[in-house]
Design a protein around this motif. Structure first.
Motif, short mmCIF file in Angstrom:
data_model
loop_
_atom_site.label_atom_id
_atom_site.label_comp_id
_atom_site.label_asym_id
_atom_site.label_seq_id
_atom_site.Cartn_x
_atom_site.Cartn_y
_atom_site.Cartn_z
N SER A 1 0.84 -1.20 0.00
CA SER A 1 0.00 0.00 0.00
C SER A 1 0.87 1.25 0.00
O SER A 1 0.56 2.24 -0.67
CB SER A 1 -0.91 0.01 1.23
OG SER A 1 -1.68 -1.16 1.25
N THR A 2 1.96 1.20 0.74
CA THR A 2 2.87 2.34 0.81
C THR A 2 3.46 2.63 -0.57
O THR A 2 3.46 3.76 -1.04
CB THR A 2 4.00 2.05 1.83
OG1 THR A 2 3.40 1.65 3.06
CG2 THR A 2 4.87 3.26 2.05
N SER B 1 -9.32 1.70 -1.86
CA SER B 1 -8.92 0.77 -0.81
C SER B 1 -10.13 -0.03 -0.33
O SER B 1 -11.16 0.53 0.00
CB SER B 1 -8.32 1.53 0.37
OG SER B 1 -7.96 0.60 1.37
N GLU C 1 -8.82 -0.40 3.98
CA GLU C 1 -8.67 0.67 4.96
C GLU C 1 -9.68 1.76 4.66
O GLU C 1 -10.12 1.92 3.53
CB GLU C 1 -7.26 1.26 4.86
CG GLU C 1 -6.18 0.28 5.25
CD GLU C 1 -4.80 0.73 4.82
OE1 GLU C 1 -3.95 0.88 5.69
OE2 GLU C 1 -4.58 0.95 3.63
N ALA C 2 -10.01 2.53 5.69
CA ALA C 2 -10.90 3.67 5.51
C ALA C 2 -10.10 4.80 4.87
O ALA C 2 -8.87 4.83 4.95
CB ALA C 2 -11.45 4.12 6.85
N ALA D 1 -9.75 7.76 5.78
CA ALA D 1 -8.95 8.49 6.79
C ALA D 1 -7.61 7.81 7.04
O ALA D 1 -6.59 8.47 7.22
CB ALA D 1 -9.74 8.60 8.09
N GLN D 2 -7.62 6.49 7.02
CA GLN D 2 -6.38 5.74 7.26
C GLN D 2 -5.39 5.93 6.12
O GLN D 2 -4.20 6.09 6.34
CB GLN D 2 -6.71 4.24 7.36
CG GLN D 2 -6.78 3.72 8.76
CD GLN D 2 -7.19 2.26 8.73
OE1 GLN D 2 -8.27 1.93 8.22
NE2 GLN D 2 -6.35 1.39 9.27
N VAL D 3 -5.93 5.91 4.90
CA VAL D 3 -5.07 6.11 3.74
C VAL D 3 -4.49 7.52 3.78
O VAL D 3 -3.31 7.74 3.49
CB VAL D 3 -5.84 5.87 2.43
CG1 VAL D 3 -4.94 6.06 1.22
CG2 VAL D 3 -6.45 4.47 2.41
N ARG D 4 -5.33 8.49 4.17
CA ARG D 4 -4.88 9.88 4.28
C ARG D 4 -3.75 10.01 5.30
O ARG D 4 -2.77 10.71 5.08
CB ARG D 4 -6.03 10.76 4.74
CG ARG D 4 -6.92 11.17 3.62
CD ARG D 4 -7.58 12.51 3.92
NE ARG D 4 -8.58 12.74 2.89
CZ ARG D 4 -9.89 12.70 3.11
NH1 ARG D 4 -10.36 12.49 4.31
NH2 ARG D 4 -10.72 12.89 2.10
N LEU D 5 -3.95 9.30 6.42
CA LEU D 5 -2.96 9.37 7.50
C LEU D 5 -1.60 8.88 6.99
O LEU D 5 -0.56 9.47 7.27
CB LEU D 5 -3.44 8.48 8.65
CG LEU D 5 -2.89 8.80 10.03
CD1 LEU D 5 -3.40 10.16 10.48
CD2 LEU D 5 -3.33 7.72 11.03
N ARG D 6 -1.64 7.79 6.21
CA ARG D 6 -0.40 7.27 5.66
C ARG D 6 0.22 8.28 4.71
O ARG D 6 1.42 8.56 4.76
CB ARG D 6 -0.64 5.94 4.95
CG ARG D 6 0.65 5.37 4.40
CD ARG D 6 0.49 4.14 3.55
NE ARG D 6 0.15 2.95 4.30
CZ ARG D 6 -0.96 2.25 4.11
NH1 ARG D 6 -1.82 2.63 3.19
NH2 ARG D 6 -1.22 1.19 4.82
N ARG E 1 1.96 10.94 6.52
CA ARG E 1 3.24 10.48 7.04
C ARG E 1 4.29 10.44 5.93
O ARG E 1 5.48 10.64 6.16
CB ARG E 1 3.02 9.08 7.60
CG ARG E 1 4.21 8.48 8.26
CD ARG E 1 3.76 7.28 9.04
NE ARG E 1 4.87 6.42 9.38
CZ ARG E 1 4.72 5.19 9.83
NH1 ARG E 1 3.52 4.67 9.98
NH2 ARG E 1 5.77 4.47 10.15
#
Ligand code: TYD
Ligand code: MG
Length: 463
Positions: free
Chosen positions: A98-99, A119, A122-123, A125-130, A133
């Motif tokens: 995914s990264t 995705s 994952e939600a 929001a989770q993808v956004r968080l990654r 980062r």
């Protein structure tokens, strides 16, 4: 009409059987047959349509590709993603698929190509968080958390055709076209089929993520491998930071290139000089290690081969290999025994390629043999030497291609000599000593004597 019979489909290879069995006849896996309802809606027979047949001679077209700008990714795909093609990216969970793909999608978006990342795991929001980062929030990647293939295709029909569509992962997708439960081979195959048709029809490049699990219980992406144009595998060794992207199949490019990445706190970093990385943890002065000057695809790559030879306590001595072909190890051991007087039948033998790399080149024979003999004789090899060459069953060391490229890479990394077969004419690289060997026996004698091969023929050629 009789009710549709239940089909038993192997979740590992996709073979279908009329009757359940404990073991799949096609691939030999145990407990992989699962009952799936194969009932596709019966269709009315369609009359064939005539199509144009063309001569072989005609206008040929260069496959239109789009490079991502991530050099390691582009190298493995053969220069970028081909329009309308489908690619499967396989790998263990947590390896970084995914990264990698959010980074690829961001690279496309930064070049103003429409990139969509769907995705199913994952939600948003989770993808956004990654992405945050990874420092990618400025890239205009379009995100959605969806699992219905029909909904995805219907949504993408609006607006311009995406140049890249990432589906993470194919195991989470389902299509109404087949009735089987989500996650089964029939569903995975059906969903992949729909998405691949979408790619061909629209011209979007589609990347499907597929988890590979060791136990083969979950519907593996094996069945999808035959359907896509290219299969890439993302690999890494446990706790190590290196990740290797490898092409297993590629209709539009070579399959021997590898891309090397390092997983860092801020995502995957491309490793432009993998040899330096693979040699960074070398322990100098210890016996049982040899540096192999190899070629992966078009790129020379130096890697350390480690061997441990120890007296066995078992009736049958152990042979364990990580990163190399066990059959080639057996062959090298047999040649050492038959032609070089090295008896290993009373010894356990362990061979490891450092850094989690998998070597396929026969040219590694000489390096593996050198590491084995060095371990057995407790004779460290010279720290500034690299080894390569193919060993034949007669004990001869045979020439390998691209000597000059190997030597050049070795010199770049501070090595001073190579123990290798004679270079092909025109393959001479000046300014580096090439100690040529023509039999494995002579190498063994040299290592066993004092751990340092005598420079029988130093090829410090002047140009
Ligand atoms: P991920 O891409 O979610 O793997 P996959 O999709 O193949 O399952 O990556 C998961 C691992 O990568 C996770 O253990 C955390 C690590 N990671 C980093 O070390 N650095 C990062 O910047 C990111 C995003 C992940
Ligand atoms: Mg993932």
């Amino acid at each position: 009409m009789v009710a549709q019979a239940q089909n038993f489909v192997c979740q590992s290879c996709g073979a279908a059987f009329a009757r359940w069995a404990g073991r799949c006849d096609a691939c030999g896996e145990w407990n992989t047959l699962v009952g799936e309802n194969a009932a596709a809606a019966p269709r009315a027979p369609r009359k064939g349509r005539r199509f144009a047949i063309e001569p072989l001679k005609g206008e040929a077209q260069e496959t239109p590709r789009l490079a991502s700008g991530l050099a390691e990714f582009d190298r493995v795909t053969g220069g970028g993603l081909v329009r309308g093609s489908a690619l499967l990216l396989g790998g263990d969970p947590g390896i970084g698929k995914s990264t990698l793909l959010i980074e690829v999608a961001a690279a496309f978006a930064r070049h103003r190509h429409r990139a969509v990342y769907i995705s199913g795991e994952e939600a948003v929001a989770q993808v956004r968080l990654r992405a945050e980062r990874l420092g990618l929030t400025d890239a205009a990647v379009e995100l959605a958390a969806e699992t219905s293939v029909e909904d995805i295709i219907a949504t993408l029909a609006h607006g311009p055709t995406p140049r890249l569509l990432v589906i993470d992962s194919i195991q989470t997708m389902w299509t109404q076209a087949v009735e089987a439960a989500p996650g089964t081979v029939t569903q995975v195959r059906g969903a992949a089929g729909e998405l691949i048709r979408f790619a061909k029809r629209s011209g979007a490049a589609v990347i499907l993520v597929g988890h590979v699990t060791k136990d083969g219980q979950i519907a593996g992406p094996r069945v999808v491998e035959h359907m896509v144009d290219a299969v890439l595998s993302f690999e890494g060794e446990g706790a190590q930071q290196f990740r290797i992207l490898r092409a297993i199949k590629n209709r539009f490019g070579p399959t021997d290139e590898i891309g090397v990445f390092e997983m860092t706190g801020a995502g995957l970093r491309e490793v432009a000089n993998p040899s330096a990385l693979f040699l960074s943890e070398r322990e100098l002065g210890s016996s049982g290690t040899a540096v192999f000057a190899g070629i992966e695809g078009t790129r020379p790559l130096l890697v350390e081969i480690q061997a441990l030879v120890a007296p066995t306590t078992l009736g049958t001595p152990r042979r364990a290999v990580v990163g190399w072909d066990p059959n080639r190890l057996s062959m090298v051991l047999a040649v050492l025994e038959a032609h070089c007087g090295v008896r290993l039948s009373g010894h356990d033998v362990y061979l490891n390629v450092a850094g989690g790399l998998r070597i396929q080149e026969p040219a590694a024979d000489v390096a593996a043999a050198a590491a084995l003999v060095s371990s057995l004789a407790h004779a460290p090899l010279p720290a500034d030497a690299v080894y390569f060459g193919e060993v034949s069953l007669s004990g001869a060391v045979r020439p390998v291609p691209q000597t000059a490229a190997r030597l050049k890479e070795a010199q770049k990394l501070g090595f001073a000599k190579a123990i290798a077969p004679e270079a092909a004419p025109g393959e001479v690289f000046t300014g580096f000593s090439l100690v040529t060997i023509d039999t494995l026996a002579s190498l063994v004698v040299d290592i066993a004597r004092d751990g340092t091969p005598t420079l029988r023929r130093v090829g410090r050629q002047d140009s």
